[in-house]
Design an enzyme around this catalytic site. Structure first.
Site, PDB file in Angstrom:
ATOM      1  N   ASN A   7       0.850  -1.128  -0.018  1.00  0.00           N
ATOM      2  CA  ASN A   7      -0.105  -0.009   0.228  1.00  0.00           C
ATOM      3  C   ASN A   7       1.099   1.319   0.118  1.00  0.00           C
ATOM      4  O   ASN A   7       1.785   1.585   0.832  1.00  0.00           O
ATOM      5  CB  ASN A   7      -0.823  -0.139   1.182  1.00  0.00           C
ATOM      6  CG  ASN A   7      -1.900   1.307   1.213  1.00  0.00           C
ATOM      7  OD1 ASN A   7      -1.283   2.354   0.640  1.00  0.00           O
ATOM      8  ND2 ASN A   7      -3.196   0.958   1.761  1.00  0.00           N
ATOM      9  N   GLU A  34      -3.841   1.910  -2.870  1.00  0.00           N
ATOM     10  CA  GLU A  34      -4.268   3.368  -2.627  1.00  0.00           C
ATOM     11  C   GLU A  34      -3.217   4.027  -3.517  1.00  0.00           C
ATOM     12  O   GLU A  34      -2.498   5.067  -3.038  1.00  0.00           O
ATOM     13  CB  GLU A  34      -3.851   3.737  -1.206  1.00  0.00           C
ATOM     14  CG  GLU A  34      -5.054   3.256  -0.323  1.00  0.00           C
ATOM     15  CD  GLU A  34      -5.099   4.217   0.958  1.00  0.00           C
ATOM     16  OE1 GLU A  34      -5.678   5.239   1.008  1.00  0.00           O
ATOM     17  OE2 GLU A  34      -4.402   3.796   2.099  1.00  0.00           O
ATOM     18  N   ASP A 149      -3.998  -5.128   0.935  1.00  0.00           N
ATOM     19  CA  ASP A 149      -4.365  -4.382   2.160  1.00  0.00           C
ATOM     20  C   ASP A 149      -5.854  -4.752   2.668  1.00  0.00           C
ATOM     21  O   ASP A 149      -6.674  -4.286   2.200  1.00  0.00           O
ATOM     22  CB  ASP A 149      -4.067  -2.847   2.194  1.00  0.00           C
ATOM     23  CG  ASP A 149      -4.703  -2.019   3.444  1.00  0.00           C
ATOM     24  OD1 ASP A 149      -4.905  -2.725   4.378  1.00  0.00           O
ATOM     25  OD2 ASP A 149      -4.517  -0.933   3.342  1.00  0.00           O
ATOM     26  N   ASP A 220      -1.459  -6.436   6.105  1.00  0.00           N
ATOM     27  CA  ASP A 220      -1.225  -6.483   4.465  1.00  0.00           C
ATOM     28  C   ASP A 220      -0.836  -8.019   4.461  1.00  0.00           C
ATOM     29  O   ASP A 220       0.248  -8.472   5.034  1.00  0.00           O
ATOM     30  CB  ASP A 220      -0.052  -5.618   4.146  1.00  0.00           C
ATOM     31  CG  ASP A 220      -0.434  -4.277   4.435  1.00  0.00           C
ATOM     32  OD1 ASP A 220      -1.147  -3.595   3.262  1.00  0.00           O
ATOM     33  OD2 ASP A 220      -0.100  -3.772   5.338  1.00  0.00           O
ATOM     34  N   ASP A 249       2.850   4.564   4.907  1.00  0.00           N
ATOM     35  CA  ASP A 249       2.450   4.214   6.279  1.00  0.00           C
ATOM     36  C   ASP A 249       2.532   2.667   6.255  1.00  0.00           C
ATOM     37  O   ASP A 249       2.532   2.170   7.307  1.00  0.00           O
ATOM     38  CB  ASP A 249       1.361   4.725   6.850  1.00  0.00           C
ATOM     39  CG  ASP A 249       0.156   4.845   6.113  1.00  0.00           C
ATOM     40  OD1 ASP A 249       0.262   4.551   4.849  1.00  0.00           O
ATOM     41  OD2 ASP A 249      -0.875   5.185   6.620  1.00  0.00           O
ATOM     42  N   HIS A 250       2.558   1.953   4.958  1.00  0.00           N
ATOM     43  CA  HIS A 250       2.752   0.603   5.014  1.00  0.00           C
ATOM     44  C   HIS A 250       4.212   0.032   4.479  1.00  0.00           C
ATOM     45  O   HIS A 250       4.822   0.610   3.656  1.00  0.00           O
ATOM     46  CB  HIS A 250       1.716  -0.027   3.895  1.00  0.00           C
ATOM     47  CG  HIS A 250       0.339   0.223   4.449  1.00  0.00           C
ATOM     48  ND1 HIS A 250      -0.567  -0.960   4.852  1.00  0.00           N
ATOM     49  CD2 HIS A 250      -0.441   1.223   4.522  1.00  0.00           C
ATOM     50  CE1 HIS A 250      -1.764  -0.317   5.061  1.00  0.00           C
ATOM     51  NE2 HIS A 250      -1.764   0.914   4.977  1.00  0.00           N
TER      52      HIS A 250
END
Length: 259
Positions: A7, A34, A149, A220, A249-250
DNA sequence: ATGTCAGTCAACGACTGA
């Protein structure tokens, strides 16, 4: 054969990091989530220059998913078939591999926001439709991977602080049941096929120094049909990109399959 | 309760979603 999910939280912002990571990790198949960009804004030239082909389903501002691959995609599916959902959350394609046809499904599952949000029943209903469609896919394709995700931490060991997170969104029992129903189709959570470090996560909130404190969740996942799970010999979270300047952030999750 | 990103709209600071 390396399968990955990441992501990226805006492909526009993260493109240089994605290109760098592709050159280091050299995955064969990647699901990105995303993208947060419209269909005609996808940076195809840069992806191709990095040696990858791509199929994608873009959406302005929100959602958006892509599959990057070294070989051409066939039989591409965009969103859950029969679904009139305007949110762009699923893309699937078939690839010719030494194992035979390989079906790669990439999902950006709804977040749900909170248990009292109208987005929460939407999330559970979305998982129902996904599970129904996937049961048919598994009848067609023996070699199937579904990555993405999931916005679900399947068990307390996937949560940095289970007490604090108890009955919160991403962790609640109805969500975990939905995840187990997916596994019940005959899929394996490849990460848990192997010994892993304690407190292994794939997402850390941008706020409150969560990454430095390793205050994360494992949301994830790479799920594999039985023939692929039998050939899987590793699955790791690659935390390196999470240490970049201006990171997603992933972190990516990468599973390795013997061919 | 909070805080941090990214995107939009519209006009630089509000908002929404995660």
């Amino acid at each position: 054969m390396k399968l990955a999910t990441w992501n990226v939280n805006s492909l526009k912002v993260r493109l240089p990091q994605v290109l760098e990571w592709l050159s280091i990790a050299e995955p064969d198949f990647v699901g990105l989530q995303e993208l947060k960009l419209d269909q005609d804004k996808f940076p195809l030239d840069a992806i191709q220059a990095a040696g990858y082909q791509a199929v994608w389903l873009g959406q302005k501002t929100y959602n958006g998913v892509a599959i990057l691959s070294k070989i051409p995609a066939q039989d591409v599916v965009l969103n859950i078939p029969g679904d009139d959902d305007p949110q762009k959350r699923l893309i699937a394609a078939t690839f010719d591999t030494p194992l035979g046809p390989f079906r790669f499904v990439n999902v950006y599952c709804p977040n749900g926001q909170s248990l009292d949000s109208e987005k929460y029943p939407y999330k559970l209903a979305w998982f129902d439709r996904l599970t129904k469609w996937l049961s048919d896919e598994l009848k067609t394709y023996s070699n199937l991977a579904i990555v993405g995700d999931y916005n679900i931490a399947p068990a307390d060991e996937d949560v940095h602080d289970p007490k604090r997170w108890k009955d919160q969104v991403l962790v609640s029992e109805p969500e975990r049941e939905a995840f187990r129903r997916l596994l019940g189709l005959g899929l394996t959570d490849s990460f848990r096929q192997f010994d892993q470090p304690e407190k292994s996560f794939s997402w850390w909130d941008y706020r409150l120094n969560a990454y430095k404190r390793n205050a994360g969740l494992r949301i994830d996942h790479v799920l594999l049909s039985k023939p692929l799970a039998d050939r899987c010999h590793g699955c790791v979270v690659d935390r390196a990109p999470r240490e970049n300047e201006q990171p997603s952030d992933h972190a990516p999750v990468v599973a390795t399959i013997t061919v």
